[in-house]
Design an enzyme around this catalytic site. Sequence first.
Site, short mmCIF file in Angstrom:
data_model
loop_
_atom_site.label_atom_id
_atom_site.label_comp_id
_atom_site.label_asym_id
_atom_site.label_seq_id
_atom_site.Cartn_x
_atom_site.Cartn_y
_atom_site.Cartn_z
N ARG A 1 -12.44 -22.19 21.90
CA ARG A 1 -13.39 -21.92 22.98
C ARG A 1 -14.00 -20.54 22.74
O ARG A 1 -13.30 -19.61 22.29
CB ARG A 1 -12.68 -21.93 24.34
N GLU B 1 -22.12 -19.83 25.47
CA GLU B 1 -22.88 -20.98 24.97
C GLU B 1 -23.25 -21.90 26.14
O GLU B 1 -22.52 -21.93 27.15
CB GLU B 1 -22.04 -21.77 23.95
N HIS C 1 -21.34 -26.10 18.82
CA HIS C 1 -20.22 -26.84 19.42
C HIS C 1 -20.25 -28.33 19.04
O HIS C 1 -20.36 -29.19 19.92
CB HIS C 1 -20.22 -26.66 20.94
P1 NAP Z 1 -2.94 -28.41 21.68
O1 NAP Z 1 -2.28 -29.43 20.82
O2 NAP Z 1 -2.53 -28.29 23.10
O3 NAP Z 1 -2.78 -27.00 20.93
C1 NAP Z 1 -2.97 -25.77 21.54
C2 NAP Z 1 -1.82 -24.88 21.11
O4 NAP Z 1 -2.05 -23.54 21.55
C3 NAP Z 1 -0.48 -25.33 21.69
O5 NAP Z 1 0.44 -25.41 20.64
C4 NAP Z 1 -0.14 -24.21 22.66
O6 NAP Z 1 1.22 -23.99 22.74
C5 NAP Z 1 -0.82 -23.03 22.01
N1 NAP Z 1 -1.09 -21.93 22.94
C6 NAP Z 1 -1.47 -21.98 24.22
N2 NAP Z 1 -1.68 -20.75 24.70
C7 NAP Z 1 -1.40 -19.89 23.69
C8 NAP Z 1 -1.41 -18.49 23.56
N3 NAP Z 1 -1.74 -17.73 24.59
N4 NAP Z 1 -1.07 -17.96 22.38
C9 NAP Z 1 -0.72 -18.74 21.34
N5 NAP Z 1 -0.69 -20.09 21.40
C10 NAP Z 1 -1.02 -20.65 22.55
O7 NAP Z 1 -4.50 -28.61 21.70
P2 NAP Z 1 -5.45 -29.15 20.54
O8 NAP Z 1 -5.70 -30.59 20.74
O9 NAP Z 1 -4.98 -28.67 19.22
O10 NAP Z 1 -6.79 -28.38 20.94
C11 NAP Z 1 -6.83 -26.96 20.89
C12 NAP Z 1 -8.09 -26.45 21.54
O11 NAP Z 1 -9.20 -26.73 20.72
C13 NAP Z 1 -8.44 -27.12 22.88
O12 NAP Z 1 -7.75 -26.54 23.96
C14 NAP Z 1 -9.93 -26.89 22.97
O13 NAP Z 1 -10.18 -25.68 23.65
C15 NAP Z 1 -10.36 -26.74 21.52
N6 NAP Z 1 -11.23 -27.85 21.09
C16 NAP Z 1 -12.46 -27.57 20.62
C17 NAP Z 1 -13.28 -28.60 20.21
C18 NAP Z 1 -14.64 -28.33 19.62
O14 NAP Z 1 -15.51 -29.18 19.75
N7 NAP Z 1 -14.85 -27.20 18.97
C19 NAP Z 1 -12.86 -29.92 20.33
C20 NAP Z 1 -11.58 -30.17 20.80
C21 NAP Z 1 -10.76 -29.12 21.18
P3 NAP Z 1 2.06 -24.46 24.04
O15 NAP Z 1 2.79 -25.63 23.56
O16 NAP Z 1 2.92 -23.29 24.31
O17 NAP Z 1 1.10 -24.73 25.15
#
Ligand code: NAP
Length: 355
Positions: A264, A293, A313
Amino acid sequence: MSGKSKVVVIRHIGDEALGIIQANPNIDLVLWKEDTQAPRSWILENIKGASGILVVMGEPVTRELVDAAGPSLKVVSTMSVGYEHVDQPLLAQHKIRLGFTPDVLTEAVADITVMLAFMASRNVGETLAIVQEGKWSTVPWSPFLFTGPQLSISGPSNPSARTRLTAGFLGFGRIAQATLHRLIAFGVTDVLFTARSDSSKVSQEILDKYPTLHSVKQASNDELAAGSDVVFVLTPGGKETYHLVGEEFLKKMKSNAVLVNTARGTCVDSDALAKALKEKWIWAAGLDVVEGEPNISADHPLVKEPRAVILPHIGSATTETRVGMATRAARNIVAGVLGEKMEAEVDLSRFKSTV
Ligand code: NAP
């Protein structure tokens, strides 16, 4: 009154997904039919008495919206994996369930994440512009022109090449691990990652899965910044990760390291990053998301930086993935309205109910 449950869908999310909702005889679908963002006033008007609302990334699900819906609202389904636009404590307080769309987009976003790392390290932003502007003849080939750090291991044929390559992941969830999976093929040798809780088990699992890795270590933000050749921001957005990468972090990074943000925009301080690129604290940045954005104009400090490669994005923008997200969001809302198990539901139990 039809006796049916009203479901409001604030964007046209494709016929396949809408068909899933329409096929349910107990649901009345109210749809913003244009291929544009529904005006907030339309949403607030139409959500009155609704049982469910299907939103897309960025649409604020706030007290205003929950109050407008009234006590009938049972479920919010967001067509995104991120849900920082949703007031989660408020939903928990009102016992409203929240569906989201993880997994189906993981591979598409991991693809873009790796692509941005290479685009940034290999100066693709700057060099593509030269071709497109018809200026190639002004920059004929020369031995070190447009060279950048190599984000792969070359093998013994090149003694000048690096033999270790460290990938750092701020947040080591689904997309981060799918990104690593791709990077193994490029010879990444070491992994640093941050997490909110102790993740030593994860380190061992990753080492077992990829025997070519030398090390996998949970690190502090500072250790990760200083030790990584490429840093991937893959945490959720929201308050907790606001400006996770700021001046302090960027100053600790290696001068030939690359920063990639596909999480994000708010996770990275844009002004600090522009300064880091201008003053060459780091090599380059690849960004799919930028703070503020889509209102990023041509004179934005990052757009003006030749070593910032910026995409609007498009992380999950493959046809297959978007259909997968839309249909999952549709199945979530139907299940939520019917009081059934959703395919993917955010656990809101950590927010104490005060009702
Ligand atoms: P995910 O599996 O939930 O991974 C996020 C990871 O970040 C989790 O392991 C979480 O650990 C960790 N985390 C949370 N807060 C943290 C912090 N303060 N410091 C360090 N680690 C932390 O989610 P995902 O599916 O991989 O997606 C990740 C992110 O990508 C989404 O939240 C979204 O914002 C972004 N995204 C972007 C796009 C795009 O189009 N560019 C598309 C999809 C997603 P915990 O287990 O402790 O919560």
